[in-house]
Scaffold this motif. Structure first.
Motif, PDB file in Angstrom:
ATOM      1  N   ALA A  82      11.905 -13.140  12.071  1.00  0.00           N
ATOM      2  CA  ALA A  82      11.981 -14.073  11.070  1.00  0.00           C
ATOM      3  C   ALA A  82      10.372 -14.524  10.794  1.00  0.00           C
ATOM      4  O   ALA A  82       9.385 -14.410  11.450  1.00  0.00           O
ATOM      5  N   CYS A  83      10.226 -15.032   9.609  1.00  0.00           N
ATOM      6  CA  CYS A  83       8.883 -15.718   9.171  1.00  0.00           C
ATOM      7  C   CYS A  83       8.985 -16.865   8.231  1.00  0.00           C
ATOM      8  O   CYS A  83      10.152 -16.913   7.537  1.00  0.00           O
ATOM      9  N   ASP A  93       8.376 -26.377  14.090  1.00  0.00           N
ATOM     10  CA  ASP A  93       7.870 -26.328  15.187  1.00  0.00           C
ATOM     11  C   ASP A  93       6.273 -25.828  14.879  1.00  0.00           C
ATOM     12  O   ASP A  93       5.480 -25.517  15.745  1.00  0.00           O
ATOM     13  N   SER A  94       5.963 -25.711  13.624  1.00  0.00           N
ATOM     14  CA  SER A  94       4.731 -25.097  13.459  1.00  0.00           C
ATOM     15  C   SER A  94       3.456 -25.979  13.686  1.00  0.00           C
ATOM     16  O   SER A  94       3.499 -27.355  13.790  1.00  0.00           O
ATOM     17  N   ARG A  95       2.680 -25.371  14.132  1.00  0.00           N
ATOM     18  CA  ARG A  95       1.339 -25.953  14.736  1.00  0.00           C
ATOM     19  C   ARG A  95       0.338 -25.903  13.794  1.00  0.00           C
ATOM     20  O   ARG A  95      -0.939 -25.753  14.173  1.00  0.00           O
ATOM     21  N   GLY A  96       0.628 -25.675  12.469  1.00  0.00           N
ATOM     22  CA  GLY A  96      -0.346 -25.406  11.443  1.00  0.00           C
ATOM     23  C   GLY A  96      -0.526 -23.872  10.805  1.00  0.00           C
ATOM     24  O   GLY A  96      -0.119 -23.089  11.621  1.00  0.00           O
ATOM     25  N   TRP A  97      -0.980 -23.669   9.761  1.00  0.00           N
ATOM     26  CA  TRP A  97      -0.884 -22.347   9.058  1.00  0.00           C
ATOM     27  C   TRP A  97      -1.652 -21.169  10.089  1.00  0.00           C
ATOM     28  O   TRP A  97      -1.013 -20.071  10.215  1.00  0.00           O
ATOM     29  N   ASP A  98      -2.836 -21.570  10.723  1.00  0.00           N
ATOM     30  CA  ASP A  98      -3.426 -20.519  11.230  1.00  0.00           C
ATOM     31  C   ASP A  98      -2.516 -20.173  12.654  1.00  0.00           C
ATOM     32  O   ASP A  98      -2.702 -18.924  12.978  1.00  0.00           O
ATOM     33  N   ALA A  99      -2.162 -21.126  13.325  1.00  0.00           N
ATOM     34  CA  ALA A  99      -1.411 -20.972  14.605  1.00  0.00           C
ATOM     35  C   ALA A  99      -0.048 -20.135  13.988  1.00  0.00           C
ATOM     36  O   ALA A  99       0.428 -18.981  14.662  1.00  0.00           O
ATOM     37  N   ASP A 100       0.492 -20.309  12.961  1.00  0.00           N
ATOM     38  CA  ASP A 100       1.832 -19.510  12.174  1.00  0.00           C
ATOM     39  C   ASP A 100       1.544 -18.170  11.993  1.00  0.00           C
ATOM     40  O   ASP A 100       2.232 -17.226  12.585  1.00  0.00           O
ATOM     41  N   LEU A 101       0.388 -17.957  11.240  1.00  0.00           N
ATOM     42  CA  LEU A 101      -0.018 -16.739  11.120  1.00  0.00           C
ATOM     43  C   LEU A 101      -0.518 -15.799  12.255  1.00  0.00           C
ATOM     44  O   LEU A 101      -0.206 -14.629  12.176  1.00  0.00           O
ATOM     45  N   ALA A 102      -1.112 -16.294  13.052  1.00  0.00           N
ATOM     46  CA  ALA A 102      -1.376 -15.638  14.303  1.00  0.00           C
ATOM     47  C   ALA A 102      -0.139 -15.333  15.046  1.00  0.00           C
ATOM     48  O   ALA A 102      -0.187 -14.289  15.600  1.00  0.00           O
ATOM     49  N   HIS A 103       0.953 -16.215  14.992  1.00  0.00           N
ATOM     50  CA  HIS A 103       2.202 -15.898  15.751  1.00  0.00           C
ATOM     51  C   HIS A 103       2.713 -14.708  14.959  1.00  0.00           C
ATOM     52  O   HIS A 103       3.323 -13.665  15.814  1.00  0.00           O
ATOM     53  N   LEU A 104       2.866 -14.732  13.618  1.00  0.00           N
ATOM     54  CA  LEU A 104       3.507 -13.749  13.082  1.00  0.00           C
ATOM     55  C   LEU A 104       2.729 -12.272  13.278  1.00  0.00           C
ATOM     56  O   LEU A 104       3.248 -11.434  13.764  1.00  0.00           O
ATOM     57  N   LYS A 105       1.358 -12.315  13.435  1.00  0.00           N
ATOM     58  CA  LYS A 105       0.598 -11.185  13.593  1.00  0.00           C
ATOM     59  C   LYS A 105       0.969 -10.668  14.903  1.00  0.00           C
ATOM     60  O   LYS A 105       1.084  -9.413  15.327  1.00  0.00           O
ATOM     61  N   ARG A 106       1.182 -11.586  15.959  1.00  0.00           N
ATOM     62  CA  ARG A 106       1.430 -11.287  17.410  1.00  0.00           C
ATOM     63  C   ARG A 106       2.885 -10.468  17.442  1.00  0.00           C
ATOM     64  O   ARG A 106       2.951  -9.461  17.961  1.00  0.00           O
ATOM     65  N   LYS A 107       4.002 -11.145  16.655  1.00  0.00           N
ATOM     66  CA  LYS A 107       5.024 -10.409  16.303  1.00  0.00           C
ATOM     67  C   LYS A 107       5.025  -8.769  15.819  1.00  0.00           C
ATOM     68  O   LYS A 107       5.541  -8.059  16.244  1.00  0.00           O
ATOM     69  N   VAL A 138       2.530 -14.701   1.230  1.00  0.00           N
ATOM     70  CA  VAL A 138       2.157 -13.476   1.486  1.00  0.00           C
ATOM     71  C   VAL A 138       0.806 -13.227   1.537  1.00  0.00           C
ATOM     72  O   VAL A 138       0.010 -12.637   2.148  1.00  0.00           O
ATOM     73  N   GLU A 139       0.143 -14.130   0.575  1.00  0.00           N
ATOM     74  CA  GLU A 139      -1.419 -13.761   0.324  1.00  0.00           C
ATOM     75  C   GLU A 139      -2.046 -14.348   1.638  1.00  0.00           C
ATOM     76  O   GLU A 139      -2.833 -13.444   2.198  1.00  0.00           O
ATOM     77  N   LYS A 140      -1.634 -15.290   2.142  1.00  0.00           N
ATOM     78  CA  LYS A 140      -2.379 -15.759   3.433  1.00  0.00           C
ATOM     79  C   LYS A 140      -1.965 -14.938   4.580  1.00  0.00           C
ATOM     80  O   LYS A 140      -2.643 -14.694   5.414  1.00  0.00           O
ATOM     81  N   ALA A 141      -0.747 -14.340   4.418  1.00  0.00           N
ATOM     82  CA  ALA A 141      -0.288 -13.232   5.548  1.00  0.00           C
ATOM     83  C   ALA A 141      -1.069 -12.145   5.468  1.00  0.00           C
ATOM     84  O   ALA A 141      -1.582 -11.520   6.582  1.00  0.00           O
ATOM     85  N   ARG A 142      -1.233 -11.587   4.256  1.00  0.00           N
ATOM     86  CA  ARG A 142      -2.280 -10.367   4.226  1.00  0.00           C
ATOM     87  C   ARG A 142      -3.599 -10.643   4.447  1.00  0.00           C
ATOM     88  O   ARG A 142      -4.156  -9.663   5.126  1.00  0.00           O
TER      89      ARG A 142
END
Ligand code: FAD
Length: 302
Positions: free
Chosen positions: A152-153, A160-174, A197-201
């Motif tokens: 999921a994303c 439970d988000s700890r901010g965009w940077d943490a969310d994106l780093a978490h998704l990258k780990r997945k 999508v732009e932030k994730a890319r």
């Protein structure tokens, strides 16, 4: 936005759809689910997924439902699997059971911890979905290679988000742990998806980010759910459902149109895959697909 241009593009390339169901609790719901499955089957979805109740509460029913999809239909099932708080061995056994039943696609989720639980779990239990994805790939390498894994994303911050940077780093780990795609929580404004999508890319996330499209015609239920999961409900949507509390038919029509309009805008921005939260209702998913110009596979072949 021109429906004609969308129709023309879709004539060239058929968008991929997937449908999400929940496992039925009783006989009436069972009949509704299977009617829904039968009516959606001709749309030739990429896969159909079946949710898993928090804490494994629907384990048997999810298993039974995906198993029946394997034996009784030509659809490809994906079984959801939540892990938080559950013993690792038990969760991996459930994955093996899915494999034995013919399931080759898992939607791996952390899930929600019981209330007042801060996700601190005793040794041997999952706290984190990254560990689950890692284990699904590594625990039994023979199965690990075979499973397709979705996660999921969240285009809008999860509670439970700890901010965009943490969310994106978490998704990258997945992704790095082995996820093949991420399916988004629902949203109503295309810009929310495109900005995500732009932030994730930019953060190095390269897997498909498939938009999850909500088909919930019960607007009061939708507002409650949106509040729980951090999705915003725009003013224009409130206005569209205003005065319709006792008019389910009109709410259905609005729901399908809102979903189709969103998909058209996403498609205009290059999106080719859509995951529909069907709530086991065939009519809304079918009308949305038709509004998108998707015809049953049999009709297309004719
Ligand atoms: P995660 O993505 O792991 O975490 C959720 C949030 O916490 C994210 O914002 C994440 O960035 C943040 N976070 C978590 N860990 C960290 C960390 N270590 N560092 C930084 N940030 C972190 N629920 C069910 O019970 N059954 C289902 O079948 C089900 N299916 C779903 C299908 C989809 C497509 C989606 C979008 C949701 C589904 N859910 C389901 C809901 C889901 O279980 C909840 O949203 C749950 O709270 C989060 O699970 P997750 O795997 O998305 O968690």
């Amino acid at each position: 936005m021109s429906h004609l241009s969308v129709a023309t593009r879709q004539a060239e390339k058929r968008p991929n759809v997937s449908f999400e169901f929940f496992p039925p609790k009783n006989e009436t719901m069972d009949e509704r689910l299977w009617e829904c499955v039968r009516r959606l089957e001709p749309m030739a979805p990429h896969f159909v997924s079946v949710t898993y109740g928090a804490g494994g509460s629907t384990r048997a029913r999810t298993h039974e439902t995906v198993g029946r999809i394997v034996t009784d239909t030509r659809l490809t099932p994906a079984a959801h699997l939540t892990c938080v708080g559950a013993p690792r061995e038990e969760v991996l056994q459930t994955a093996e059971d899915y494999y034995e039943a013919g399931v080759r696609h898992i939607v791996a989720l952390r899930g929600d911890a019981p209330q007042d639980d801060d996700f601190a779990q005793p040794e041997g239990r999952y706290t984190n979905v990254v560990d689950l994805v890692t284990d699904l790939r590594a625990h039994r390498p023979d199965l690990g290679k075979v499973f397709e894994i979705s996660v999921a994303c969240y285009p809008e911050p999860h509670p439970d988000s700890r901010g965009w940077d943490a969310d994106l780093a978490h998704l990258k780990r997945k992704q790095d742990a082995g996820a093949d795609r991420a399916i988004t929580q629902f949203f109503f404004e295309p810009e929310i998806y495109f900005e995500f999508v732009e932030k994730a890319r930019a953060a190095g996330i390269t897997i498909p980010l498939v938009p999850g499209i909500m088909l919930q015609p019960n607007f009061n239920g939708l507002k409650k759910f949106a509040k729980m999961c951090g999705a915003s409900v725009p003013d224009w949507l409130h206005k569209l459902y205003e005065g319709l509390d006792d008019d389910a038919d009109t709410r259905d029509l609005i729901t399908a149109n809102v979903a189709a309009e969103l998909c058209h805008k996403l498609a205009d921005g290059g999106v080719e895959q859509f995951h529909f939260y069907t709530l086991n209702r065939a009519n809304l998913a079918l009308s949305t697909c038709h509004l998108l110009g998707l015809k049953p596979a049999t009709a297309e072949a004719a």
